[in-house]
Scaffold this active site. Structure first.
Site: not given
Ligand code: INI
Length: 159
Positions: A57, A88, A113
């Site tokens: 994210f 999520h 990407f």
């Molecule tokens: N971030 C990832 O890179 N891969 C994932 O599978 C994942 N899941 O599944 O939750 C994930 N979540 C964290 C997200 O990217 C953020 O770091 C978090 O929400 C804080 O903003």
């Protein structure tokens, strides 16, 4: 007909990698794939910078920030989003993809990407140096290609 096509000549170019620590077992392998690819194509070790963010994210924000410095020919985003039991996954994967596209559009710097979106850890590992290759290497190849292609295109009119 004029055809524009990038090549993989890399000497003298500079690249940034932004990698997500979430699912680090997988992403570490993607980073290795990308750095190997740069090295094998003649990019100096000092010409690749690596920034770690908490998760996929957060990739777009840091990629855009690095792209805006003007110091890189392309920025490679690497991450692994693995489907869990909730929605999520969709938000994280969707926002990472949308944000990376936007970072490229906003900065004019290729932002690649290289984020795996898989149903399982096994599928992710298969694509991080396993039986389906290494998507980190592929992402670095795309960065080399885009850097070279952009250099060969006609210059934009200044406004
Ligand atoms: N971030 C990832 O890179 N891969 C994932 O599978 C994942 N899941 O599944 O939750 C994930 N979540 C964290 C997200 O990217 C953020 O770091 C978090 O929400 C804080 O903003």
């Amino acid at each position: 007909m004029t055809t524009f096509r990038g090549d993989d000549l890399a000497r003298g170019r500079r690249f940034a990698i932004v990698a997500a620590r979430f699912n680090e077992l997988v992403v570490d392998r993607l980073v290795r794939g990308a750095t190997d690819c740069f090295e094998r194509h003649g990019v100096g070790e000092a010409d690749v910078d690596l920034a770690w963010v908490p998760g996929a994210f957060e990739l777009p924000m840091v990629a855009a920030r690095l792209a805006r410095t003007g110091g890189y020919d392309a920025v490679v985003c690497l991450g692994a989003v693995i489907r869990g039991e909730t929605a999520h996954f969709n938000y994280v994967a969707g926002e990472a993809a949308r944000g990376i596209r936007q970072a490229s559009a906003d900065t004019g710097v290729p932002v690649i990407f290289g984020v795996l979106t898989t149903a399982s850890l096994e599928q992710a590992l298969d694509r991080a140096g396993g039986k389906h290759g290494n998507k980190g290497w592929d992402a670095a190849m795309a960065a080399l290609d885009m850097a070279s292609l952009l250099e060969s295109l006609p210059k934009e009119e200044s406004t």
